[in-house]
Motif scaffolding. Sequence first.
Motif, PDB file in Angstrom:
ATOM      1  N   CYS A  43      23.109  59.576  13.253  1.00  0.00           N
ATOM      2  CA  CYS A  43      23.526  58.238  12.813  1.00  0.00           C
ATOM      3  C   CYS A  43      23.346  57.097  14.135  1.00  0.00           C
ATOM      4  O   CYS A  43      24.055  57.323  15.020  1.00  0.00           O
ATOM      5  CB  CYS A  43      25.231  58.414  12.666  1.00  0.00           C
ATOM      6  SG  CYS A  43      25.895  56.835  12.250  1.00  0.00           S
ATOM      7  N   VAL A  45      24.049  53.183  13.565  1.00  0.00           N
ATOM      8  CA  VAL A  45      24.231  52.052  12.703  1.00  0.00           C
ATOM      9  C   VAL A  45      23.878  50.749  13.377  1.00  0.00           C
ATOM     10  O   VAL A  45      23.546  49.694  12.867  1.00  0.00           O
ATOM     11  CB  VAL A  45      25.691  51.897  12.387  1.00  0.00           C
ATOM     12  CG1 VAL A  45      26.021  53.206  11.214  1.00  0.00           C
ATOM     13  CG2 VAL A  45      26.508  52.109  13.430  1.00  0.00           C
ATOM     14  N   ASP A  69      24.697  56.186   8.275  1.00  0.00           N
ATOM     15  CA  ASP A  69      23.229  55.751   8.417  1.00  0.00           C
ATOM     16  C   ASP A  69      22.425  56.704   7.252  1.00  0.00           C
ATOM     17  O   ASP A  69      22.167  57.641   7.755  1.00  0.00           O
ATOM     18  CB  ASP A  69      22.799  55.862   9.785  1.00  0.00           C
ATOM     19  CG  ASP A  69      21.447  55.516  10.163  1.00  0.00           C
ATOM     20  OD1 ASP A  69      20.820  54.962   9.148  1.00  0.00           O
ATOM     21  OD2 ASP A  69      21.043  55.528  11.083  1.00  0.00           O
TER      22      ASP A  69
END
Length: 165
Positions: A43, A45, A69
Amino acid sequence: RYALRQGYQHVLTMDADGQHEAVWIDSLLEPVLAGRADVSIGCCVRRGSRARKVAWKILKAFSGLSLEDITSGFRVYNRVALVLLAGWQATLLEFQDVGVLVMLKNRGLRLEDVEVTMMPRRSGASRVYHSWFAVAYYMLYTLLLGVSKRGVRTARNATAARRRG
């Protein structure tokens, strides 16, 4: 399918665009090896533009996913996830991001974000975000998939509740 035939218990995927760094592999493996998750997703973001983050919020709302994500290709799958992804249903998905995650979630698999950093894309172009037409097509396709799978999940849960009750 190759991994299943070879008896592998876990598979790591990463996009070939240079965004993912091998230094994060241990962190990505940890929740799956510890048994907390069937799938872990790298992840990041902050890699997304404002427009991409808006698209992610819309897609998450329609798909029922709570991951941060949802388009990351940096993932680890356990054997249970591999069996599902090797099935015919997964081959029907045009995009291997949100559709795969929704399918796995609807089958009861545990998905977990793992915070990683990603490099800027070094090669290639996004299949989704290279033109407004491609973005519109992807959004429509994924929204319809999310809505249709949400109904399946609700019906499946209702059927299971009736059997228990």
